[in-house]
Enzyme design. Structure first.
Site, PDB file in Angstrom:
ATOM      1  N   LYS A   1       7.873   1.705  -3.474  1.00  0.00           N
ATOM      2  CA  LYS A   1       6.633   2.497  -3.469  1.00  0.00           C
ATOM      3  C   LYS A   1       6.407   3.183  -2.122  1.00  0.00           C
ATOM      4  O   LYS A   1       6.097   4.368  -2.070  1.00  0.00           O
ATOM      5  CB  LYS A   1       5.410   1.611  -3.770  1.00  0.00           C
ATOM      6  CG  LYS A   1       5.419   0.934  -5.114  1.00  0.00           C
ATOM      7  CD  LYS A   1       4.102   0.241  -5.408  1.00  0.00           C
ATOM      8  CE  LYS A   1       3.712  -0.844  -4.419  1.00  0.00           C
ATOM      9  NZ  LYS A   1       4.591  -2.010  -4.400  1.00  0.00           N
TER      10      LYS A   1
ATOM     11  N   ARG B   1      -4.414  -3.510  -7.540  1.00  0.00           N
ATOM     12  CA  ARG B   1      -3.490  -4.616  -7.807  1.00  0.00           C
ATOM     13  C   ARG B   1      -4.068  -5.597  -8.820  1.00  0.00           C
ATOM     14  O   ARG B   1      -3.400  -6.575  -9.167  1.00  0.00           O
ATOM     15  CB  ARG B   1      -3.224  -5.368  -6.507  1.00  0.00           C
ATOM     16  CG  ARG B   1      -1.872  -5.043  -5.873  1.00  0.00           C
ATOM     17  CD  ARG B   1      -1.804  -5.809  -4.569  1.00  0.00           C
ATOM     18  NE  ARG B   1      -0.489  -6.087  -4.101  1.00  0.00           N
ATOM     19  CZ  ARG B   1       0.110  -5.427  -3.097  1.00  0.00           C
ATOM     20  NH1 ARG B   1      -0.482  -4.410  -2.539  1.00  0.00           N
ATOM     21  NH2 ARG B   1       1.295  -5.789  -2.686  1.00  0.00           N
TER      22      ARG B   1
ATOM     23  N   ARG C   1      14.678  -6.622   4.585  1.00  0.00           N
ATOM     24  CA  ARG C   1      13.835  -5.542   5.129  1.00  0.00           C
ATOM     25  C   ARG C   1      13.433  -5.838   6.578  1.00  0.00           C
ATOM     26  O   ARG C   1      13.057  -6.951   6.910  1.00  0.00           O
ATOM     27  CB  ARG C   1      12.583  -5.413   4.255  1.00  0.00           C
ATOM     28  CG  ARG C   1      11.614  -4.351   4.708  1.00  0.00           C
ATOM     29  CD  ARG C   1      10.771  -3.843   3.578  1.00  0.00           C
ATOM     30  NE  ARG C   1       9.792  -4.815   3.079  1.00  0.00           N
ATOM     31  CZ  ARG C   1       8.981  -4.580   2.039  1.00  0.00           C
ATOM     32  NH1 ARG C   1       9.050  -3.422   1.393  1.00  0.00           N
ATOM     33  NH2 ARG C   1       8.128  -5.490   1.630  1.00  0.00           N
TER      34      ARG C   1
ATOM     35  N   ARG D   1       8.626  -8.862   8.383  1.00  0.00           N
ATOM     36  CA  ARG D   1       7.249  -9.227   8.045  1.00  0.00           C
ATOM     37  C   ARG D   1       7.210 -10.686   7.614  1.00  0.00           C
ATOM     38  O   ARG D   1       8.101 -11.138   6.905  1.00  0.00           O
ATOM     39  CB  ARG D   1       6.756  -8.352   6.878  1.00  0.00           C
ATOM     40  CG  ARG D   1       6.318  -6.988   7.298  1.00  0.00           C
ATOM     41  CD  ARG D   1       6.092  -6.051   6.131  1.00  0.00           C
ATOM     42  NE  ARG D   1       5.367  -6.611   4.976  1.00  0.00           N
ATOM     43  CZ  ARG D   1       5.076  -5.921   3.884  1.00  0.00           C
ATOM     44  NH1 ARG D   1       5.430  -4.638   3.789  1.00  0.00           N
ATOM     45  NH2 ARG D   1       4.439  -6.472   2.884  1.00  0.00           N
TER      46      ARG D   1
ATOM     47  N   ARG E   1       4.850 -13.734  -4.045  1.00  0.00           N
ATOM     48  CA  ARG E   1       4.288 -12.395  -4.253  1.00  0.00           C
ATOM     49  C   ARG E   1       4.712 -11.821  -5.609  1.00  0.00           C
ATOM     50  O   ARG E   1       3.938 -11.132  -6.267  1.00  0.00           O
ATOM     51  CB  ARG E   1       4.714 -11.464  -3.103  1.00  0.00           C
ATOM     52  CG  ARG E   1       4.021 -11.821  -1.789  1.00  0.00           C
ATOM     53  CD  ARG E   1       4.664 -11.131  -0.608  1.00  0.00           C
ATOM     54  NE  ARG E   1       4.473  -9.698  -0.613  1.00  0.00           N
ATOM     55  CZ  ARG E   1       5.240  -8.848   0.058  1.00  0.00           C
ATOM     56  NH1 ARG E   1       6.258  -9.286   0.784  1.00  0.00           N
ATOM     57  NH2 ARG E   1       4.994  -7.567   0.023  1.00  0.00           N
TER      58      ARG E   1
HETATM   59  P1  AMP Z   1       1.992  -4.593   0.593  1.00  0.00           P
HETATM   60  O1  AMP Z   1       2.370  -4.065   1.926  1.00  0.00           O
HETATM   61  O2  AMP Z   1       1.391  -3.562  -0.320  1.00  0.00           O
HETATM   62  O3  AMP Z   1       3.099  -5.383  -0.088  1.00  0.00           O
HETATM   63  O4  AMP Z   1       0.802  -5.632   0.839  1.00  0.00           O
HETATM   64  C1  AMP Z   1       0.984  -6.786   1.649  1.00  0.00           C
HETATM   65  C2  AMP Z   1      -0.061  -7.834   1.296  1.00  0.00           C
HETATM   66  O5  AMP Z   1      -1.379  -7.299   1.543  1.00  0.00           O
HETATM   67  C3  AMP Z   1      -0.092  -8.245  -0.168  1.00  0.00           C
HETATM   68  O6  AMP Z   1       0.873  -9.250  -0.468  1.00  0.00           O
HETATM   69  C4  AMP Z   1      -1.524  -8.766  -0.304  1.00  0.00           C
HETATM   70  O7  AMP Z   1      -1.663 -10.046   0.282  1.00  0.00           O
HETATM   71  C5  AMP Z   1      -2.299  -7.772   0.561  1.00  0.00           C
HETATM   72  N1  AMP Z   1      -2.764  -6.623  -0.239  1.00  0.00           N
HETATM   73  C6  AMP Z   1      -2.371  -5.330  -0.115  1.00  0.00           C
HETATM   74  N2  AMP Z   1      -2.994  -4.557  -1.006  1.00  0.00           N
HETATM   75  C7  AMP Z   1      -3.810  -5.367  -1.718  1.00  0.00           C
HETATM   76  C8  AMP Z   1      -4.700  -5.178  -2.808  1.00  0.00           C
HETATM   77  N3  AMP Z   1      -4.875  -3.974  -3.361  1.00  0.00           N
HETATM   78  N4  AMP Z   1      -5.365  -6.250  -3.283  1.00  0.00           N
HETATM   79  C9  AMP Z   1      -5.208  -7.473  -2.746  1.00  0.00           C
HETATM   80  N5  AMP Z   1      -4.370  -7.748  -1.733  1.00  0.00           N
HETATM   81  C10 AMP Z   1      -3.669  -6.698  -1.214  1.00  0.00           C
END
Ligand code: AMP
Length: 208
Positions: A13, A88, A122, A152, A163
């Site tokens: 994404k 999400r 990554r 990360r 996740r």
């Molecule tokens: P990402 O970089 O999009 O994979 O997000 C990293 C982490 O941020 C996720 O595993 C969640 O813990 C949190 N996070 C990001 N976006 C959301 C969302 N829309 N709702 C809830 N948690 C989020």
């Protein structure tokens, strides 16, 4: 152009959001990036979000929804945006529908075993670039800015598995949510290079 990118963590994404945003000159809104920025800055939001993110869990809807609502009301979103990592949950999708329309929700489909391999490899830089160890030839600094690359915390093997479980339970139902609204576009990324997916995506966007 107002787009939602759906797909499990590591499905591509972020990479494709960057390309779409350059093409349409619209902002890339990644809730994950916003949280990580707040964690680095040790803000009250960052402190709260870290509790959940480090375990691979979702940050509560109440914290995320207001954040996105406020972000979408800013002037740079007036011509559109790409949402990466939001919504999400069904509650987030319903909230979004109450404050903004979207042109499409694009789902990136990729097998979980490919995702796990990709996410574990990554490496990211504070400048926003993302790489995979496979292509770094042992390099530990960012080829773009020279910054130190790091993994990360939530990309560690155990956390990515959590996740993905959270994705299947909380986020995968959004596929049907957007299908029912005739907004879903599916892109099967299995066995395809980034460029091949980008071409498919361009074709989709040309039709919208
Ligand atoms: P990402 O970089 O999009 O994979 O997000 C990293 C982490 O941020 C996720 O595993 C969640 O813990 C949190 N996070 C990001 N976006 C959301 C969302 N829309 N709702 C809830 N948690 C989020």
């Amino acid at each position: 152009m107002k787009l939602i990118l759906l797909g499990a963590p590591g499905s591509g994404k972020g990479t494709h959001a960057g390309r779409i945003c350059s093409r349409f000159n619209i902002p890339h809104i990644s809730t994950g990036d916003i949280f990580r920025m707040n964690i680095r800055g040790n803000t009250p939001l960052g402190v709260k979000a870290k509790e959940y993110i480090s375990k691979g869990e979702l940050v509560p809807d109440s914290l995320v929804i207001e954040l996105v609502k406020d972000r979408l009301s800013q002037a740079d979103c007036s011509n559109g945006y790409v949402l990466d990592g939001f919504p999400r949950t069904i509650a987030q999708a319903e909230a979004l529908a109450s404050f903004s329309e979207v042109n499409a929700a694009i789902e990136f489909i990729l097998d979980h075993d490919v995702i796990i391999e990709r996410v574990i490899g990554r490496r990211v830089c504070q400048c926003g670039e993302t790489y995979n160890v496979k292509f770094l030839n042992g390099r530990l600094d960012c080829p773009k800015c020279g910054g130190k690359l790091y993994q990360r915390d939530d990309d560690k093997e155990e956390t990515i598995k959590t996740r993905l479980e959270v994705y299947d339970k909380e986020t995968a139902p959004l596929v049907d949510f957007y299908k029912e609204k005739n907004l879903l576009v599916e892109i099967d990324c299995n066995g395809k290079s980034i460029d091949e997916v980008a071409t498919l995506l361009d074709n989709v966007l040309n039709e919208l």
